[in-house]
Design an enzyme around this catalytic site. Structure first.
Site, PDB file in Angstrom:
ATOM      1  N   ARG A   1       9.357  45.654  18.457  1.00  0.00           N
ATOM      2  CA  ARG A   1       9.760  46.637  17.450  1.00  0.00           C
ATOM      3  C   ARG A   1       9.101  48.111  17.883  1.00  0.00           C
ATOM      4  O   ARG A   1       9.312  49.203  17.513  1.00  0.00           O
ATOM      5  CB  ARG A   1       9.080  46.292  16.065  1.00  0.00           C
ATOM      6  CG  ARG A   1       9.654  44.901  15.580  1.00  0.00           C
ATOM      7  CD  ARG A   1       9.058  44.436  14.502  1.00  0.00           C
ATOM      8  NE  ARG A   1       8.899  45.374  13.275  1.00  0.00           N
ATOM      9  CZ  ARG A   1       9.559  45.379  12.240  1.00  0.00           C
ATOM     10  NH1 ARG A   1      10.707  44.394  12.026  1.00  0.00           N
ATOM     11  NH2 ARG A   1       9.380  46.024  11.129  1.00  0.00           N
TER      12      ARG A   1
ATOM     13  N   LYS B   1      20.466  57.748  25.840  1.00  0.00           N
ATOM     14  CA  LYS B   1      20.015  56.749  26.578  1.00  0.00           C
ATOM     15  C   LYS B   1      19.093  57.414  27.561  1.00  0.00           C
ATOM     16  O   LYS B   1      17.878  56.920  27.751  1.00  0.00           O
ATOM     17  CB  LYS B   1      21.204  56.165  27.464  1.00  0.00           C
ATOM     18  CG  LYS B   1      21.921  54.997  26.406  1.00  0.00           C
ATOM     19  CD  LYS B   1      21.132  53.681  26.223  1.00  0.00           C
ATOM     20  CE  LYS B   1      20.450  53.722  24.903  1.00  0.00           C
ATOM     21  NZ  LYS B   1      21.429  53.758  23.637  1.00  0.00           N
TER      22      LYS B   1
HETATM   23  O1  M6R Z   1      18.414  49.613  14.003  1.00  0.00           O
HETATM   24  P1  M6R Z   1      19.290  50.720  13.793  1.00  0.00           P
HETATM   25  O2  M6R Z   1      20.633  50.445  14.710  1.00  0.00           O
HETATM   26  O3  M6R Z   1      19.464  51.149  12.381  1.00  0.00           O
HETATM   27  O4  M6R Z   1      18.504  51.880  14.816  1.00  0.00           O
HETATM   28  C1  M6R Z   1      18.957  53.090  14.841  1.00  0.00           C
HETATM   29  C2  M6R Z   1      18.313  54.047  15.757  1.00  0.00           C
HETATM   30  O5  M6R Z   1      17.094  53.996  15.663  1.00  0.00           O
HETATM   31  C3  M6R Z   1      18.669  53.386  17.444  1.00  0.00           C
HETATM   32  O6  M6R Z   1      20.183  53.350  17.716  1.00  0.00           O
HETATM   33  C4  M6R Z   1      17.819  54.106  18.225  1.00  0.00           C
HETATM   34  O7  M6R Z   1      18.650  55.638  18.284  1.00  0.00           O
HETATM   35  C5  M6R Z   1      18.145  53.623  19.975  1.00  0.00           C
HETATM   36  N1  M6R Z   1      16.923  53.617  20.406  1.00  0.00           N
HETATM   37  C6  M6R Z   1      19.150  54.415  20.670  1.00  0.00           C
HETATM   38  O8  M6R Z   1      18.854  53.381  21.887  1.00  0.00           O
END
Ligand code: M6R
Length: 627
Positions: free
Chosen positions: A27, A508
């Site tokens: 996390r 990314k």
């Molecule tokens: O768990 P979630 O899909 O809601 O998270 C959303 C964003 O925090 C997540 O997509 C974040 O942008 C990633 N680290 C991108 O790789």
């Protein structure tokens, strides 16, 4: 972000807490700590940085000179004479992602009241902590840390009645904001008290004790069934029982939820990084996601069909999400408008919350989230529901808060994703969006016959072609990365779906390699940003979407004329560029899925060449549970 684990039982406590914390590591965190209950005292061990530091600190505190641990505490810590004969004990652990105060040992959880009566770990944010600190100071209690959390421990001691449950019921209404709490009371060494508002918290029973965690992953392998605390709930955990109470003190009966699929342990399986392994798992994630949605010979959403009832009346679709989930929503808009003829938009969940809400029962709100715990997405979902919209979740984690509250859910089948940068979950989100769009188009009569057959045929071929794309991209993306990794800035261009792909590619790159990257709708660059293009600036151009490729190519020429090094991803053999990577020919709506793969590899190799911590980039968390 922050993670909570708690255990009350007969096994040595510290090893169970540490294993739980390891399972929460993905996390994202920057300090960690545990607290173990002993006779009339609770002993804390905390450390800044990774869990290895906490382990070292624990070893030192048990074995080092001056260690004054009792025998029972030693057993809890080391497990030397544990087993069922060990005394009943309890402890709580925490991984902290700093919000209030630097990631130091002093600010790490568990926090303890000045008199040592209450020790606790907390996920969430106490928004009125300054006012509460002032109140405590006026009444003679000085806080010792910079955190918002400490005020909870101090308030509990301030109002202590000798009955922790009663004291919690007195203090919790004074807290504004969000919390998942696990609390130890000095005089009751075998008991954990828990409370929840807006931050997730789960409890579970194993054969040797009870557990508490902020995330189902931490409960495995000890239990696959868990109880979910609802907002306002309190819980009391002992070795034998978990009792739940509402805010009024009335006991609640809860039914455990069994995870219908196994969450496998986080293992790299021979790969250097989780991200690399998860990229390789994309074809399977997409296949598993599509399989139940296309099982009946055509698209069908199973229990999520409910959200599409009276599909003719749906006059607007709104995707809500954050980061990559928002990008998946952007793609969803294009695909739904094209296949189902409904106006669609994608909003950032964090922004949606401060907008004037103009949605109603004819709006289909689709929340997209891998973790199912993103605070902004959860709050946006609640806002949409309150406005009367029909809601549908595209979620990867069963039993997560957003999955529970969405009403209807399409589960992506990506499995546990550990790397902070999402790869397979994003690809699975796109797959779910395709199936949803096809079903909506079918129900609204806008997609049938040959058009439907062609789309379903393309979806069936998607996993296999992704597999080929993974293998084919490796070498060329390494070559691109060798040129781009030394740079400090990069730009990504694309139009329509290719713009969404560009946004995902730039996210990314920046999150794992720390190269500043911006994605632009290709036609927008000349309205300001093109002034930043100079000799050698890398520009990655996505040219996959038929109908817009010619225009993006003109934009490529514009930046090339200003010295940019253009890197082009396309499946159109007529596209030329200094560096070009040719992807497989595909359905015009699916190019974004193929572009994702080399863009992930490009970011991965840049990060590797720059020596970055790929799976746990600085400052980032896998599950963003604060607003
Ligand atoms: O768990 P979630 O899909 O809601 O998270 C959303 C964003 O925090 C997540 O997509 C974040 O942008 C990633 N680290 C991108 O790789």
């Amino acid at each position: 972000m922050c993670g909570i684990i708690g255990y009350a039982g007969t096994k040595p406590v510290a090893p169970i807490l540490l294993e739980g914390l390891e399972r929460l590591e993905y996390r994202g965190y920057d300090s960690a700590g545990i607290a173990l209950a002993a006779e009339n005292t609770v002993v804390r061990t905390r450390a800044a940085g990774r869990l290895a530091n906490l382990r070292a600190a624990l070893e030192k505190s048990v074995a080092g000179p001056g260690a004054n641990h009792s025998e029972s505490l030693r057993q809890q810590t080391r497990g030397s004479s544990g087993g069922l004969a060990a005394p009943q004990a309890a402890g709580v652990g925490h991984t902290r992602w700093a919000t209030h105060g630097a990631p130091t040992e002093q600010n790490a959880h568990p926090h303890q009241s000045n008199g040592g009566k209450y020790t606790l770990v907390h996920n969430g944010i106490i928004e009125n902590y300054q006012a509460l600190r002032t109140f405590l100071a006026k009444n003679g209690t000085e806080c010792r840390t910079e955190t918002d959390t400490e005020v909870i421990a101090q308030l509990l001691e301030f109002y202590d009645t000798g009955n922790p449950l009663e004291t919690l019921r007195r203090v919790l209404p004074q807290l504004e904001g969000s919390y998942a709490l696990a609390v130890l009371y000095y005089a009751q060494p075998g008991i954990i008290y828990a409370a929840k508002r807006k931050s997730p918290l789960l409890a579970a029973q194993s054969h040797h004790g009870t557990l508490l965690a902020s995330d189902a992953a931490a409960l495995l392998p000890l239990s696959r069934a868990h109880y979910r605390l609802e907002d306002g709930d309190l819980a009391v955990l002992t070795r034998h029982s978990i009792r739940f109470f509402d805010g009024e003190g009335q006991e609640q009966i809860k039914t455990p939820q069994v995870m219908s699929r196994h969450i496998s342990a986080a293992e790299k399986k021979g790969y250097e990084h989780f991200m690399r392994k998860e990229m390789a798992e994309q074809p399977e994630a997409v296949r598993l996601t599509l399989e139940p949605l296309l099982r009946q010979g055509g698209p069908h959403l199973g229990s999520a069909e409910e959200a599409l009832r009276g599909a003719d009346r749906i006059d607007r679709v709104l995707f809500l999400g954050c980061g990559s989930a928002w990008h998946a929503g952007m793609c969803g808009c294009v695909v739904i408008e094209e296949l189902a003829g409904v106006p669609a938009a994608a909003a950032l969940a964090s922004e949606f919350r401060s907008q004037v809400v103009t949605i109603n029962q004819n709006t289909l709100v689709i929340v997209v989230s891998q973790s199912g715990e993103t605070a902004d997405t959860l709050m946006a979902l609640r806002q949409a529901k309150a406005a009367g919209a029909r809601t549908l979740g595209i979620i990867n984690v069963e039993g997560s808060s957003i999955a529970e509250e969405s009403g209807s859910v399409i589960f992506t089948r990506a499995g546990l994703e550990v790397a902070v940068a999402t790869t397979k979950a994003y690809s699975a989100q796109l797959a779910a969006v395709y199936a949803l769009a096809a079903r909506l188009g079918q129900l609204r009569g806008t997609l049938g016959g040959g058009k439907m057959r062609a789309f379903l045929h393309a979806l069936a071929a998607l996993p296999g072609l992704l597999e080929e794309t993974l293998a084919a991209s490796e070498e060329e993306m390494l070559r691109w990365a060798e040129e781009i990794a030394p740079k400090e800035h990069a730009y990504f261009l694309g139009r329509n779906l290719d713009w969404a792909a560009a946004l995902e590619g730039s996210l990314k790159l920046k999150e794992i390699s720390y190269i500043h990257a911006e994605a632009y709708a290709a036609g927008e660059l000349k309205h300001g940003t093109i002034s930043l293009i100079e000799q050698g600036t890398p520009v990655v151009s996505v040219c996959m979407r038929p109908g817009v490729v010619a225009k993006t190519m003109s934009n490529n020429e514009e930046v090339r004329a200003r010295g940019a090094a253009v890197y082009c991803l396309t499946n159109d053999p007529s596209v030329t560029a200094r560096r070009r990577f040719l992807l497989p020919a595909c359905h015009p709506l699916l190019g974004v899925s193929f572009a994702a793969v080399p863009l992930q590899l490009l970011a991965y190799h840049c990060a590797r060449l720059r020596g970055c911590d790929i799976d746990k980039p600085r400052s980032l968390a896998k599950s963003v549970t604060v607003e």
